[in-house]
Design a protein around this motif. Sequence first.
Motif, short mmCIF file in Angstrom:
data_model
loop_
_atom_site.label_atom_id
_atom_site.label_comp_id
_atom_site.label_asym_id
_atom_site.label_seq_id
_atom_site.Cartn_x
_atom_site.Cartn_y
_atom_site.Cartn_z
N LYS A 18 0.96 -1.18 0.23
CA LYS A 18 -0.04 -0.10 -0.13
C LYS A 18 0.82 1.13 0.14
O LYS A 18 0.35 2.14 -0.85
N LEU A 19 1.82 1.42 0.87
CA LEU A 19 2.76 2.50 0.97
C LEU A 19 3.63 2.64 -0.48
O LEU A 19 3.66 3.73 -0.89
N PHE A 20 3.97 1.59 -0.86
CA PHE A 20 4.61 1.69 -2.23
C PHE A 20 3.72 2.28 -3.08
O PHE A 20 4.19 3.24 -4.17
N ILE A 47 7.40 -9.71 -0.74
CA ILE A 47 7.25 -8.51 -1.04
C ILE A 47 7.88 -7.75 -2.24
O ILE A 47 7.38 -7.05 -3.10
N LYS A 48 9.31 -8.27 -2.21
CA LYS A 48 9.95 -7.78 -3.39
C LYS A 48 9.42 -8.37 -4.72
O LYS A 48 9.46 -7.45 -5.90
N SER A 49 9.02 -9.39 -4.81
CA SER A 49 8.55 -9.91 -6.13
C SER A 49 7.14 -9.43 -6.36
O SER A 49 7.04 -8.92 -7.60
N ILE A 50 6.52 -8.74 -5.36
CA ILE A 50 5.02 -8.12 -5.71
C ILE A 50 5.61 -6.90 -6.19
O ILE A 50 5.07 -6.47 -7.31
N LEU A 51 6.38 -6.10 -5.43
CA LEU A 51 6.63 -4.58 -6.03
C LEU A 51 7.50 -4.56 -7.24
O LEU A 51 7.18 -3.70 -8.33
N GLU A 320 -3.31 7.22 3.85
CA GLU A 320 -2.30 6.85 4.62
C GLU A 320 -1.27 8.16 4.54
O GLU A 320 -1.03 8.61 3.32
N HIS A 321 -0.71 8.70 5.70
CA HIS A 321 -0.11 9.95 5.32
C HIS A 321 1.25 9.97 4.69
O HIS A 321 1.76 10.89 4.09
#
Length: 488
Positions: A18-20, A47-51, A320-321
């Motif tokens: 989400k932040l990415f 998570i690296k694979s997803i990003l 998200e801020h």
Amino acid sequence: MSFKIAIIGAGSVGFTKKLFTDILCVPEFRDIEFALTDMNEHNLQMIKSILDKIVESNRLPTRVTATTSRREALTSARYIISCVRVGGLEAYADDIRIPLKYGIDQCVGDTICAGGILYGQRNIPVILDFCKDIREVAEPGAKFLNYANPMAMNTWAAIEYGKVDTVGLCHGVQHGAEQIADVLGAKSRSDLDYICSGINHQTWFIDLRMNGRKIGKDELVAAFEAHPVFSQQEKLRIDVLKRFGVYSTESNGHLSEYLPWYRKRPEEITKWIDMSDWIHGETGGYLRHSTETRNWFETEFPQFLVSAEKPIDPSKRSNEHASHILEALETNRVYRGHFNVKNNGVITNLPADAIIESPGFVDRFGINMVSGITIPEACAATCIASINVQRMSVHAAISGDLDLLKLAVLHDPLVGAISTPEEVWQMVDEMVVAQAGWLPQYADAIPAAKERLAKSTVKTRDWAGAARRNVRSIEELRAEKAALKQAV
């Protein structure tokens, strides 16, 4: 623009994603670097694979690196985002399980109360290690954005002892505002304006305007009581609104464990909570949810990869801020939000050293807080009780003073409403012994704590809590998800 963002605890797969994607909704940020770091190599590679898939699918020049070496990830980083859970679900289970033996029934246990205080003891030494690395290898003047709970304690330690430019970020204010907009019939988010101030998870909507018209207590109470869903899910929150005159940002379950009145008797707990979802007060609700979510990520990973192929849609950027703060600092497009910082007079009737959550504006010159806010006296009294616990907890975590830690737990509002001093002393001994592997500052005190436990005569009980649900299997989660989809 080209700069580096390090994310510590990036193995929090859903939140990191989400932040990415939020940050990449800013056009100027296409050419930046994300450095992911986590102790869990498996989650890190997930998570690296997803990003990587998101970057590839959107044909972006964005760089994503992943390493278990925190210093490597932090080297030359301009922004550092933390979303860590020190001790993971293993330690968290003890935060819920052990207090139950002493009659303390928590829904979340990650802010104050017995669980939140011990969570802070695990996190603070690690937060200070983060700060040391930031000072030594990050870009000069780097900003530390802390998303990890216990928010106030972590931020307090990073500012006072870590000596790093730190802001604490949470989404409780936004979620509370969405509820209020819903009950008042707002057509869009922009219809509702508000000032929210207090401390994290005990922030209060002290001024509400609907299309410029001021909303009073009676109108808000009537709107919540008439709502077919919130009238059942937020019974405790509505009761506090009636008595205090202002609405709390925090969920029914969260708020219930910060106050000494609603979870003190087992037979009373079910009166104030709702079991439709964990966040409304279920015993150990967030622990169950976190366990199920972690299992879900493991088994549904291929689906997450498929969803990562979709184009980034700026219209779906979350509230998200983090991304909005970075955008304001780098582009000078002003952003208004609610931030966790050291008080220093921002809120006139809370202590100067406290970490408060209150409105501020962000631009190229930094985060500029709105000063001179006075919150209602009842809200201040409730916040100060928690602040005193937070202060002792931070100082105990820094010094490794077990007696001070016990005093912090003793002064917690809910613990104090339930437990005797003898019970608190034994409970804390039991918790530090169980979590010794994550509490290096108490190493010298652990042997004596073990001896006291061996000789103790304080009675405990085998209790699952007043409103406990079992962890659901992946098959059960799939079936519920399919049933919901069919119902829609």
